[in-house]
Design a protein around this motif. Structure first.
Motif, PDB file in Angstrom:
ATOM      1  N   HIS A  21      60.319  36.645  65.946  1.00  0.00           N
ATOM      2  CA  HIS A  21      59.224  37.079  64.881  1.00  0.00           C
ATOM      3  C   HIS A  21      59.004  38.559  64.745  1.00  0.00           C
ATOM      4  N   SER A  22      59.647  39.373  65.490  1.00  0.00           N
ATOM      5  CA  SER A  22      59.456  40.883  65.444  1.00  0.00           C
ATOM      6  C   SER A  22      60.838  41.663  65.231  1.00  0.00           C
ATOM      7  N   GLY A  23      61.835  40.902  65.440  1.00  0.00           N
ATOM      8  CA  GLY A  23      62.985  41.670  65.480  1.00  0.00           C
ATOM      9  C   GLY A  23      63.729  42.543  64.359  1.00  0.00           C
ATOM     10  N   THR A  32      50.822  42.308  72.311  1.00  0.00           N
ATOM     11  CA  THR A  32      51.987  42.365  71.312  1.00  0.00           C
ATOM     12  C   THR A  32      52.571  43.470  71.084  1.00  0.00           C
ATOM     13  N   MET A  33      51.783  44.614  70.813  1.00  0.00           N
ATOM     14  CA  MET A  33      52.466  45.979  70.423  1.00  0.00           C
ATOM     15  C   MET A  33      53.302  46.329  71.915  1.00  0.00           C
ATOM     16  N   LEU A  49      59.080  46.975  74.180  1.00  0.00           N
ATOM     17  CA  LEU A  49      59.894  46.606  75.282  1.00  0.00           C
ATOM     18  C   LEU A  49      61.176  45.728  74.537  1.00  0.00           C
ATOM     19  N   LEU A  50      60.776  44.443  73.940  1.00  0.00           N
ATOM     20  CA  LEU A  50      61.913  43.862  73.587  1.00  0.00           C
ATOM     21  C   LEU A  50      62.760  44.600  72.175  1.00  0.00           C
ATOM     22  N   SER A  55      63.317  36.956  79.873  1.00  0.00           N
ATOM     23  CA  SER A  55      62.826  38.117  80.383  1.00  0.00           C
ATOM     24  C   SER A  55      61.351  38.351  80.233  1.00  0.00           C
ATOM     25  N   VAL A  56      60.623  38.024  79.072  1.00  0.00           N
ATOM     26  CA  VAL A  56      59.461  38.173  78.705  1.00  0.00           C
ATOM     27  C   VAL A  56      58.846  36.617  78.373  1.00  0.00           C
TER      28      VAL A  56
END
Length: 473
Positions: free
Chosen positions: A70-72, A92-93, A98-99, A257-258
């Motif tokens: 969704h963010s990548g 989310t921020m 981190l991701l 991990s998340v």
């Protein structure tokens, strides 16, 4: 308004939906990595580089949650000309940073592979370096993130408001409710993001959307129920008893991990703290998991009531006796020589890259080892092969190894709502009022099955968009 579906159309990953208002204001809801396309060497080439639209014409990004699908692609959006802001919740921020930094670290290694391969051969490689961003692009992107609290009506344009509503699924994950006026008429649009499940460890239950005219919903589990319906502590305790106590073996758990790892560590903490369960060494082999756990504890006010009460009484959600975080690759590999019963939690959950591949390789032939799959794995990944069918041997990192370990699965830690949860989410809307339902983020056959279910319930205006398909509303 026009809606164009540029991602997660008739597939699960790569969420990316473009809204074009009548005043030419353009909003992108999610900007995720298409993992199916990433694994396909024959990638689509677009007029505007890696995007099928001109990023410089986008005014705003709304991000539902931090997961990479969704963010990548947000750092690349900025690199290709986007100059606007990203609206999301504070959690989310924090998790997105981190991701995305983790992705940048992986990209750095890919750059090295490309450089090394060019030295050895002039043959064209499958890796497309145009899509590889680094730390500096991530940091530039995060500087433009704007956190918005849940349930706060926020004006994002003239005659346009959004509200983030808790979706469960992941810390900070949100449904998006949009109100706007065109031609003197108010219209409303709801976007599910990824829908969580009720009574999930740590997270609040997903909340319903207000009544909307148009609904865009995910369909990941649109035709199936979760298999495991019991309490997470009971189910996990039974597996640990069989894998590590009845037989002095080791339990290997591939886990993202998340989100997933935090749910399991919290459950283990409850077992040891409240249930008097025998403490067994737990190795968490992911620096990203450790950093994510800190975000969860800083954001405790967003967690469910049992988790907040547990934190108040015990001072930590995740730290317990015999929990060891492995920081270096050397420490990770050394765990293979640990002779006592233990639990190893390592990324990635699909067993596609990451340190978990080493742990599976070291234990797949061990009859005293148990490999516990706790979530979804895409077809073709090693995780998918472990989940599907009896196999006498598996090829891991170039060598064929006999499968002597016990392979188990459990879905109580899946963060996705199942068929019942998705059905409840949609049917909370009045079928007579709802003008259109769009199905995204699911396998095509699953979408077809879910569409049939909705039509049988009176929701006749259901669409399954193709990638790039535009609708006027």
């Amino acid at each position: 308004m026009k809606i164009t579906f540029w991602g997660a159309a008739k597939q699960v990953t790569g969420s990316m939906t473009l809204l074009e208002f009548d005043d030419e204001y353009r909003v992108l809801i999610d900007c995720g990595t298409d993992l199916e396309r990433e694994n396909n060497p024959e990638k689509t080439r677009y007029e505007y580089g890696i995007f099928p639209f001109d990023p410089s014409l986008i005014n705003l990004v709304i991000l539902t949650h931090a997961h990479i699908d969704h963010s990548g692609q947000i750092p690349n959006l900025y690199r290709e000309g986007f100059e606007g802001q990203v609206l999301c919740t504070k959690a989310t921020m924090d998790l997105s940073e981190l991701l995305l930094l983790d992705s940048a670290s992986l990209n750095q290694r890919k750059f090295k592979m490309i450089h090394d391969s060019k030295k050895r051969s002039k043959k064209k490689k499958d890796i497309d370096s145009r899509e590889l961003y680094l730390d500096r692009q991530v940091k530039e992107a995060i500087e433009n993130f704007v956190p918005i609290a849940f349930d706060q009506r926020f004006k994002f344009k003239d005659n346009g408001y959004l509200t983030f509503i808790p979706a469960g699924h992941l810390l900070g994950a949100a449904h998006v409710y949009i109100e706007f006026w065109e031609d003197g008429r108010k219209k409303t649009l709801g976007f599910s993001g990824d829908i969580g499940r009720k009574n999930y460890p740590l997270l609040v239950d997903p909340q319903p959307l207000p009544p909307v005219d148009y609904l865009i919903t995910e369909t990941t589990y649109g035709d199936r129920l979760h298999i495991d319906q019991g309490e997470a502590e009971v189910l996990l305790a039974d597996i640990i008893q069989k894998a590590c106590i009845d037989v002095p073996g080791r339990l290997i758990i591939p886990s993202f991990s998340v989100g997933r790892t935090q749910a399991m560590l919290y459950t283990l903490n409850k077992l040891y703290t409240e249930k008097g369960f025998t403490p067994i060494k737990v190795f968490t082999d992911s620096p990203l998991a450790k950093a994510s756990s800190r975000v969860y504890e800083r954001s405790a006010k967003l967690l469910n009531k049992p988790a907040r009460a547990f934190l108040e009484e015990n001072e930590s959600l995740f730290d317990f006796e015999n929990l060891i975080y492995l920081e270096s690759n050397q420490a990770s590999k050394a765990v293979s020589n640990h002779a006592e019963p233990c639990i190893i939690i390592s990324a990635s959950g699909m067993v596609q890259g990451g340190r978990i591949e080493h742990h599976i390789e070291a234990n797949i032939s061990n009859p005293y080892a148990t490999i516990l799959m706790v979530g979804y794995a895409s077809e073709g990944t090693l995780g998918w092969k472990l989940l599907n069918g009896e196999r006498k041997e598996l090829s891991i990192r170039g060598q064929k190894l006999p499968v002597n370990a016990t392979i188990m699965r459990i879905d109580v830690f899946s963060g996705h709502g199942d068929f019942k949860d998705l059905t409840n989410f949609v049917t909370s809307q009045d079928a007579g009022h709802l003008k259109k339902v769009f199905l995204v983020h699911g396998e095509h056959q699953t979408m077809n099955n879910f569409k049939i279910t909705l039509e049988q319930s009176g929701y006749t205006q259901v669409e399954i968009p193709d990638k790039g398909q535009t609708f006027e509303i």
